[in-house]
Design an enzyme around this catalytic site. Structure first.
Site, mmCIF file in Angstrom:
data_model
loop_
_atom_site.group_PDB
_atom_site.id
_atom_site.type_symbol
_atom_site.label_atom_id
_atom_site.label_comp_id
_atom_site.label_asym_id
_atom_site.label_seq_id
_atom_site.Cartn_x
_atom_site.Cartn_y
_atom_site.Cartn_z
ATOM 1 N N TYR A 174 -5.442 5.826 -9.050
ATOM 2 C CA TYR A 174 -6.623 5.034 -8.642
ATOM 3 C C TYR A 174 -7.845 5.448 -9.447
ATOM 4 O O TYR A 174 -8.695 4.626 -9.800
ATOM 5 C CB TYR A 174 -6.892 5.193 -7.139
ATOM 6 C CG TYR A 174 -5.946 4.377 -6.285
ATOM 7 C CD1 TYR A 174 -6.280 3.086 -5.881
ATOM 8 C CD2 TYR A 174 -4.711 4.882 -5.893
ATOM 9 C CE1 TYR A 174 -5.415 2.328 -5.114
ATOM 10 C CE2 TYR A 174 -3.828 4.132 -5.121
ATOM 11 C CZ TYR A 174 -4.187 2.853 -4.739
ATOM 12 O OH TYR A 174 -3.333 2.100 -3.980
ATOM 13 N N CYS A 220 0.822 -1.219 0.000
ATOM 14 C CA CYS A 220 0.000 0.000 0.000
ATOM 15 C C CYS A 220 0.854 1.266 0.000
ATOM 16 O O CYS A 220 1.686 1.456 0.884
ATOM 17 C CB CYS A 220 -0.901 -0.041 1.241
ATOM 18 S SG CYS A 220 -1.722 1.519 1.585
HETATM 19 N N1 LIG Z 1 -6.580 7.963 3.160
HETATM 20 C C1 LIG Z 1 -6.020 6.727 3.612
HETATM 21 C C2 LIG Z 1 -6.123 5.699 2.503
HETATM 22 C C3 LIG Z 1 -5.627 4.334 2.918
HETATM 23 C C4 LIG Z 1 -6.048 3.262 1.906
HETATM 24 O O1 LIG Z 1 -6.907 3.502 1.027
HETATM 25 N N2 LIG Z 1 -5.473 2.061 2.045
HETATM 26 C C5 LIG Z 1 -5.861 0.966 1.156
HETATM 27 C C6 LIG Z 1 -4.645 0.174 0.712
HETATM 28 S S1 LIG Z 1 -3.712 0.923 -0.542
HETATM 29 C C7 LIG Z 1 -6.690 -0.052 1.922
HETATM 30 O O2 LIG Z 1 -6.318 -0.458 3.005
HETATM 31 N N3 LIG Z 1 -7.811 -0.477 1.348
HETATM 32 C C8 LIG Z 1 -8.638 -1.476 1.925
HETATM 33 C C9 LIG Z 1 -9.976 -1.543 1.228
HETATM 34 O O3 LIG Z 1 -10.222 -0.749 0.309
HETATM 35 O O4 LIG Z 1 -10.779 -2.390 1.611
HETATM 36 C C10 LIG Z 1 -4.586 6.981 4.017
HETATM 37 O O5 LIG Z 1 -3.887 7.706 3.302
HETATM 38 O O6 LIG Z 1 -4.168 6.488 5.057
#
Ligand SMILES: N[C@@H](CCC(=O)N[C@@H](CS)C(=O)NCC(=O)O)C(=O)O
Length: 356
Positions: A223, A80
């Site tokens: 994204y 990530c």
């Molecule tokens: N705004 C958050 C975004 C974090 C994020 O989107 N992480 C993704 C991984 S790249 C995630 O864990 N996604 C899990 C999901 O969509 O279920 C940050 O910058 O901490």
């Protein structure tokens, strides 16, 4: 659940922190989002929802979350980019002894037998998946279970990074843009490299401004390209992405880093996206108008940051590729991982030409 709202103003700012961009037409869909793959407006555009846990660790020993060695744990995925920002700070600030961290497995799996949710899970043992570890604190099986420990009525996405408080057994913060600000300033009494300031007062306004256009054009821009479900939002995201990359290329043809001749927060934030660009985003997210390697300044700049002591250990390309190609069946139904291009970021770069 414990609620503390002690947010130093320096941690705020940046579009990704804002909840106000949620417009009425797709509010309902976004509030229900359980995964990035659900975050869709009616026009078929990807719209990221805001993070939920927004407390802050403070250098003030009397604050609810004081900066103490050994008290906090960072749950990440090496895959990530948002979590990798935080890991980069742990390494370059010399905080990886004071703050422990664990990476989940790269590929999303079912998080519970009784429903369909797919998300981050821990390996059963530390040998199952190199780089990933079992949850050493709570023995949970998934990031979802961690959120459920911290909050009984949580209804958002189960994202990484998660900054966990071992003492109060809760999530302090799950927003990377805020976690990196805490790591930059609040732990300086215990950091091995306290003098490194990636958000110095005289550059803060400039950094905030740069972060805004890089976030929407590039960090979140890739994204928007990859998760678009209609041609028009995809075309628009691609246009914006390449205009923003061109702007960075132009800037970096004249100076070493985004804010001049010193490394700042903006560079770390841009780096985590650039390092994934040719290996993943160009193919998986259809960002193929031009590769990073075709931008001489951006490519050499990425190599330079990769070669900063500590940074290369934050880049686990196997996790990165396994995650993206393996976790989004609507984009890559068979989960085939492309073999190339295997770019060597440790090769020489030409950025010393800017040193005075
Ligand atoms: N705004 C958050 C975004 C974090 C994020 O989107 N992480 C993704 C991984 S790249 C995630 O864990 N996604 C899990 C999901 O969509 O279920 C940050 O910058 O901490």
């Amino acid at each position: 659940m414990i609620h503390f709202f002690t947010k130093p103003h320096t941690l705020l700012g940046g579009k990704e922190n804002s909840v106000t961009f949620v417009q009425a037409s797709f509010k309902h869909t976004l509030l229900m989002a359980r995964s990035a793959l659900d975050e869709m407006s009616e026009s078929g555009a990807f719209v990221r929802t805001a993070s939920t846990f927004r407390n802050c660790v403070s250098r003030d020993p009397n604050s609810p979350f004081p900066a103490e060695s050994g008290r906090y744990h960072l749950y990440i995925s090496y895959a990530c980019p948002w979590a990798s920002r935080c890991l980069a700070y742990l390494k370059i600030k010399g905080l990886d002894k004071a703050i422990s961290f664990t990476s989940v497995k790269p590929k999303w799996e079912r998080t519970r037998d009784t429903d369909e949710h797919m998300g981050w899970v821990f390996p059963a043992s530390d040998t199952e998946e190199p780089g990933a570890g079992a949850d050493p604190l709570n023995g949970t099986r998934s990031i979802r279970e961690l959120y459920e420990l911290a909050s009984t009525n949580y209804s958002g996405k189960y994202t990484v990074p998660v900054l966990w408080d071992k003492k109060l057994k809760t999530i302090v913060n799950n927003e990377s843009s805020e976690i990196i600000r805490m790591l930059n300033t609040e732990f300086n009494d215990i950091a091995e490299n306290p003098s490194l300031d990636l958000y110095p007062p005289h550059l803060q306004a400039q950094i905030d401004k740069i972060n805004d256009w890089i976030y929407s054009g590039i960090n979140n821009g890739v994204y928007k390209c990859g998760f678009a479900k209609k041609q028009e939002p995809y075309d628009e995201a691609v246009k914006n992405l390449y205009e923003t990359l061109d702007k960075c290329e132009e800037l970096l043809s004249k100076q070493r880093f985004l804010c001049g001749n010193t490394l700042t927060e903006s560079d770390i934030r841009l780096f985590v996206t650039l390092i994934r660009f040719d290996e993943v985003y160009a193919v998986h997210f259809k960002c193929n108008k031009k590769l990073l390697r075709e931008y001489p300044n951006l490519f050499n700049y990425t190599k330079e940051i990769f070669q900063i002591p500590g940074m290369s250990s934050t880049v686990h390309m196997e996790h990165i590729k396994k995650h993206y190609y393996g976790s989004h069946p609507s984009i890559n139904p068979f989960g085939i991982i492309p073999q190339g291009p295997d770019v060597d970021y440790s090769a020489p770069h030409d950025r010393e030409r800017f040193s005075s």
